[in-house]
Design a protein around this motif. Structure first.
Motif, short mmCIF file in Angstrom:
data_model
loop_
_atom_site.label_atom_id
_atom_site.label_comp_id
_atom_site.label_asym_id
_atom_site.label_seq_id
_atom_site.Cartn_x
_atom_site.Cartn_y
_atom_site.Cartn_z
N ILE A 3 0.87 -1.17 0.00
CA ILE A 3 0.00 0.00 0.00
C ILE A 3 0.91 1.22 0.00
O ILE A 3 1.85 1.29 0.79
N ILE A 4 0.65 2.17 -0.87
CA ILE A 4 1.42 3.41 -0.91
C ILE A 4 0.63 4.47 -0.15
O ILE A 4 -0.52 4.75 -0.49
N PRO A 57 -2.78 -1.91 -3.70
CA PRO A 57 -2.09 -2.66 -4.74
C PRO A 57 -2.90 -2.80 -6.04
O PRO A 57 -2.33 -2.88 -7.13
N ASN A 58 -4.23 -2.81 -5.93
CA ASN A 58 -5.07 -2.94 -7.13
C ASN A 58 -5.30 -1.59 -7.82
O ASN A 58 -6.03 -1.50 -8.79
#
Length: 124
Positions: A3-4, A57-58
């Motif tokens: 996760i950013i 991530p998606n």
């Protein structure tokens, strides 16, 4: 993929939030980037400073309260708190509380935020 999380690298409250979550991220699922490094991409500078943004991530983007509760859910020590924040009706309270804290973040960092960088209104 991680996760950013995009945080304001010039805001003392945001920096403390980042450090806290990094300590809780036992599974190394988060990567923290200063929004100053990320500006000009798909978000405006004002939007990025207004509330925490995370990129899943998606590719899905969560902001503010939704971002915080997702990060809490991903950290083993805060999993229960994260689950609690997904109970129906909790967001009705959580969103306004988050917005109030974000809007007043300069007051929370007043002793360590001397250059006004924590003030959302000063950023255009």
């Amino acid at each position: 993929m991680k996760i950013i999380a995009l945080y304001d690298g010039k805001c003392s409250l945001c920096q403390r939030t980042k450090r806290t979550f990094q300590k809780l991220d036992w599974n190394q699922k988060m990567e923290w980037l200063s929004l100053q490094e990320y500006e000009g991409s798909q978000f405006s500078a004002v939007d990025l400073r207004r509330e925490l943004h995370i990129i899943l991530p998606n590719g899905h983007i969560l902001k503010g309260f939704d971002a915080v509760r997702k990060l809490l859910l991903k950290s083993p020590p805060t999993l229960i708190v994260g689950l609690f924040l997904y109970i129906p009706l909790i967001p009705l309270i959580g969103h306004p509380i988050y917005r109030w804290i974000a809007k007043n973040r300069y007051k929370f960092g007043a002793k360590t935020c001397t250059d006004g960088s924590c003030s959302i209104e000063e950023k255009n």
